[in-house]
Design an enzyme around this catalytic site. Structure first.
Site, PDB file in Angstrom:
ATOM      1  N   GLU A  80      -8.691   0.473  -2.791  1.00 59.43           N
ATOM      2  CA  GLU A  80      -9.444   0.568  -1.692  1.00 59.43           C
ATOM      3  C   GLU A  80     -10.191   1.708  -1.979  1.00 59.43           C
ATOM      4  O   GLU A  80     -10.060   2.866  -2.316  1.00 59.43           O
ATOM      5  CB  GLU A  80      -8.751   0.800  -0.385  1.00 59.43           C
TER       6      GLU A  80
ATOM      7  N   ARG B 264       4.149  18.523   1.179  1.00 62.10           N
ATOM      8  CA  ARG B 264       4.916  19.900   0.682  1.00 62.10           C
ATOM      9  C   ARG B 264       4.081  20.129  -0.322  1.00 62.10           C
ATOM     10  O   ARG B 264       4.164  21.485  -0.552  1.00 62.10           O
ATOM     11  CB  ARG B 264       6.076  19.045   0.090  1.00 62.10           C
TER      12      ARG B 264
ATOM     13  N   HIS C 291      -3.720  -3.861   7.697  1.00 60.66           N
ATOM     14  CA  HIS C 291      -3.845  -2.834   8.673  1.00 60.66           C
ATOM     15  C   HIS C 291      -2.987  -3.147  10.021  1.00 60.66           C
ATOM     16  O   HIS C 291      -3.255  -4.041  10.551  1.00 60.66           O
ATOM     17  CB  HIS C 291      -5.489  -2.569   9.278  1.00 60.66           C
ATOM     18  N   GLY C 292      -1.994  -2.415  10.047  1.00 59.52           N
ATOM     19  CA  GLY C 292      -1.315  -2.560  11.275  1.00 59.52           C
ATOM     20  C   GLY C 292      -0.152  -3.649  11.426  1.00 59.52           C
ATOM     21  O   GLY C 292       0.360  -3.742  12.171  1.00 59.52           O
TER      22      GLY C 292
ATOM     23  N   GLY D 288       1.368  -1.091   4.271  1.00 62.10           N
ATOM     24  CA  GLY D 288       1.550  -0.009   3.942  1.00 62.10           C
ATOM     25  C   GLY D 288       2.479   0.897   4.883  1.00 62.10           C
ATOM     26  O   GLY D 288       3.624   0.791   4.572  1.00 62.10           O
ATOM     27  N   HIS D 289       2.009   1.273   5.963  1.00 63.60           N
ATOM     28  CA  HIS D 289       2.646   2.124   6.822  1.00 63.60           C
ATOM     29  C   HIS D 289       4.090   1.559   7.033  1.00 63.60           C
ATOM     30  O   HIS D 289       5.077   2.306   7.075  1.00 63.60           O
ATOM     31  CB  HIS D 289       1.708   2.255   7.953  1.00 63.60           C
TER      32      HIS D 289
ATOM     33  N   THR E 121      -8.175   3.914   7.991  1.00 60.43           N
ATOM     34  CA  THR E 121      -9.415   3.231   8.114  1.00 60.43           C
ATOM     35  C   THR E 121      -9.507   2.703   9.315  1.00 60.43           C
ATOM     36  O   THR E 121      -8.592   1.868   9.598  1.00 60.43           O
ATOM     37  CB  THR E 121      -9.424   2.218   6.933  1.00 60.43           C
TER      38      THR E 121
ATOM     39  N   ARG F 243      -6.905  13.171   0.615  1.00 66.73           N
ATOM     40  CA  ARG F 243      -5.719  13.605   1.791  1.00 66.73           C
ATOM     41  C   ARG F 243      -4.289  12.976   1.211  1.00 66.73           C
ATOM     42  O   ARG F 243      -3.265  13.529   1.336  1.00 66.73           O
ATOM     43  CB  ARG F 243      -5.940  13.173   2.983  1.00 66.73           C
ATOM     44  N   HIS F 244      -4.259  12.004   0.555  1.00 70.47           N
ATOM     45  CA  HIS F 244      -3.157  11.347  -0.029  1.00 70.47           C
ATOM     46  C   HIS F 244      -3.306  10.908  -1.387  1.00 70.47           C
ATOM     47  O   HIS F 244      -2.874  11.812  -2.273  1.00 70.47           O
ATOM     48  CB  HIS F 244      -2.507  10.156   0.926  1.00 70.47           C
TER      49      HIS F 244
ATOM     50  N   ASP G 291      -0.307   4.381  -0.049  1.00 69.92           N
ATOM     51  CA  ASP G 291      -0.688   5.680   0.098  1.00 69.92           C
ATOM     52  C   ASP G 291       0.357   6.627   0.788  1.00 69.92           C
ATOM     53  O   ASP G 291       0.061   7.745   0.571  1.00 69.92           O
ATOM     54  CB  ASP G 291      -1.795   5.438   1.202  1.00 69.92           C
ATOM     55  N   HIS G 292       1.035   6.171   1.694  1.00 69.84           N
ATOM     56  CA  HIS G 292       1.869   7.202   2.534  1.00 69.84           C
ATOM     57  C   HIS G 292       2.958   7.795   1.733  1.00 69.84           C
ATOM     58  O   HIS G 292       3.550   8.872   2.205  1.00 69.84           O
ATOM     59  CB  HIS G 292       2.403   6.520   3.758  1.00 69.84           C
TER      60      HIS G 292
ATOM     61  N   ASN H  34       0.832  -1.232  -0.077  1.00 65.15           N
ATOM     62  CA  ASN H  34      -0.100   0.072  -0.035  1.00 65.15           C
ATOM     63  C   ASN H  34       0.822   1.255   0.022  1.00 65.15           C
ATOM     64  O   ASN H  34       1.801   1.438   1.019  1.00 65.15           O
ATOM     65  CB  ASN H  34      -0.946  -0.031   1.261  1.00 65.15           C
TER      66      ASN H  34
ATOM     67  N   HIS I 293      -5.516   3.793  -1.846  1.00 62.68           N
ATOM     68  CA  HIS I 293      -6.911   4.123  -1.306  1.00 62.68           C
ATOM     69  C   HIS I 293      -7.219   5.556  -1.566  1.00 62.68           C
ATOM     70  O   HIS I 293      -6.693   6.522  -1.390  1.00 62.68           O
ATOM     71  CB  HIS I 293      -6.852   4.297   0.167  1.00 62.68           C
TER      72      HIS I 293
ATOM     73  N   GLU J 145     -11.370  -8.663   3.030  1.00 66.27           N
ATOM     74  CA  GLU J 145      -9.885  -8.479   3.790  1.00 66.27           C
ATOM     75  C   GLU J 145     -10.177  -8.486   5.409  1.00 66.27           C
ATOM     76  O   GLU J 145     -10.759  -7.519   5.534  1.00 66.27           O
ATOM     77  CB  GLU J 145      -9.146  -7.319   3.439  1.00 66.27           C
TER      78      GLU J 145
ATOM     79  N   ARG K 199      -9.261   8.595  -1.279  1.00 69.99           N
ATOM     80  CA  ARG K 199     -10.183   8.932   0.021  1.00 69.99           C
ATOM     81  C   ARG K 199     -10.818   9.934  -0.500  1.00 69.99           C
ATOM     82  O   ARG K 199     -10.566  10.657  -1.426  1.00 69.99           O
ATOM     83  CB  ARG K 199      -9.382   9.087   1.255  1.00 69.99           C
TER      84      ARG K 199
HETATM   85  N1  PXP Z   1      -5.653  -2.488   4.114  1.00 70.41           N
HETATM   86  C1  PXP Z   1      -6.654  -1.745   4.380  1.00 70.41           C
HETATM   87  C2  PXP Z   1      -8.131  -1.875   3.855  1.00 70.41           C
HETATM   88  C3  PXP Z   1      -6.450  -0.239   4.776  1.00 70.41           C
HETATM   89  O1  PXP Z   1      -7.521   0.622   4.896  1.00 70.41           O
HETATM   90  C4  PXP Z   1      -5.294  -0.194   5.087  1.00 70.41           C
HETATM   91  C5  PXP Z   1      -4.790   1.109   5.761  1.00 70.41           C
HETATM   92  O2  PXP Z   1      -4.829   2.206   4.549  1.00 70.41           O
HETATM   93  C6  PXP Z   1      -4.044  -1.089   5.027  1.00 70.41           C
HETATM   94  C7  PXP Z   1      -4.385  -2.204   4.475  1.00 70.41           C
HETATM   95  C8  PXP Z   1      -2.867  -0.818   5.320  1.00 70.41           C
HETATM   96  O3  PXP Z   1      -2.550  -0.722   6.619  1.00 70.41           O
HETATM   97  P1  PXP Z   1      -0.937  -0.272   7.124  1.00 70.41           P
HETATM   98  O4  PXP Z   1      -0.729   1.021   6.498  1.00 70.41           O
HETATM   99  O5  PXP Z   1      -1.032  -0.082   8.638  1.00 70.41           O
HETATM  100  O6  PXP Z   1      -0.214  -1.247   6.809  1.00 70.41           O
END
Ligand code: PXP
Length: 259
Positions: free
Chosen positions: A82, A21, A204-205, A226-227, A113, A61-62, A12-13, A10, A55, A163, A57
């Site tokens: 997403e 910026r 997620h996480g 992702g993160h 999310t 935002r990203h 997104d970040h 992912n 994602h 998921e 959104r």
């Molecule tokens: N899956 C879904 C559905 C999410 O919303 C997210 C967070 O955007 C992730 C996976 C990835 O989560 P993380 O960035 O904590 O790895």
């Protein structure tokens, strides 16, 4: 032999960092706007990512629409979009044709999310949305908490994929009893999904510590992360980034090959 679990990265970040910026900039021509999520996606693919997740959104935002369109044209693996199941997003997805969509709940005020989609409360609407995507050749996944009620609902609407939300497990990681409870919930949910022939992804996480246990969840097809991967790339990339800037300040030369 156990089947290998796929990795969806992912990105997104990468866009979060860019927007910090360049929010509001015209990004349409060859200006220095960094980081480019497309370049990040291609580097992730080169390193072995099995798919790229973004994602889009509601508040943009990203990731921006333009990012999704450029990714659709450039990535070589699979694109997983997403999105909240709103009419506007459904139309956008049908036009863009990602390989898969992951339907998520969305609240503007949340950082990321926070909870799973309440499929059980929206069966008719989500059945119709899933059918539209299936007809368009797009795989639908539902981002849900690991509850049997939600898995039954996913089966009732004919979703091919879920998921599992691993956020509660990740948050409980350092509390032995809570973590064990959340881990058992995830395993049970994955078993339930397998029993009704639904493919199970999770996300997620998930990070470089909890991954060793997460991969023990049965029947996993793909993890979306992702993160933690973005954090790791910042940490391991900072040395090279500083060395290159020092070299340019000193000699005006580039010392690093571009990906
Ligand atoms: N899956 C879904 C559905 C999410 O919303 C997210 C967070 O955007 C992730 C996976 C990835 O989560 P993380 O960035 O904590 O790895």
């Amino acid at each position: 032999m156990k089947k290998a679990i796929l990795l969806g990265v992912n990105i997104d970040h990468a866009a979060t960092l860019r927007q910090a910026r360049y929010r509001g900039y015209d990004m349409s021509c060859g200006k220095m706007v960094e980081p480019d999520p497309v370049a990040v996606a291609l580097a992730a693919e080169q390193a072995g990512a099995d798919g790229i997740t973004v994602h889009l959104r509601e508040d943009r935002r990203h990731i921006q629409e333009r990012d999704v369109l450029r990714l659709r044209e450039t990535i070589q693996t699979r694109m997983n979009l997403e999105m909240a199941p709103t009419p506007a997003m459904v139309e956008f997805a049908l036009k863009t044709k990602p390989d898969s969509v992951c339907l998520v709940p969305e609240r503007r005020e949340e950082v990321s999310t926070e909870g799973g989609l309440d499929v059980a409360a929206r069966i008719e609407e989500l059945r119709e949305t899933t059918a539209r995507f299936t007809e368009a050749g797009i795989v639908t996944s539902l981002f849900i908490d690991p509850d049997s009620k939600q898995i039954d609902a996913a089966a009732a609407i004919g979703a091919p994929c879920i998921e599992l939300h691993t956020g509660a497990y990740a948050n409980a990681y350092y509390d032995t009893a809570a973590r064990s409870r959340e881990f058992r919930r995830l395993c049970k949910a994955a078993e339930n999904a397998a029993n009704v022939a639904i493919t199970t992804n999770a996300g997620h996480g998930i990070n470089y510590v909890n991954i060793t246990e997460v991969v023990e969840i049965p029947h996993l097809h793909e993890l979306n992360i992702g993160h933690s991967i973005l954090c790791r790339s910042v940490l391991f990339g900072i040395g090279e980034a500083v060395r290159e800037m020092k070299a340019r300040m000193r000699d005006g030369i580039t010392i690093l090959p571009r990906p």
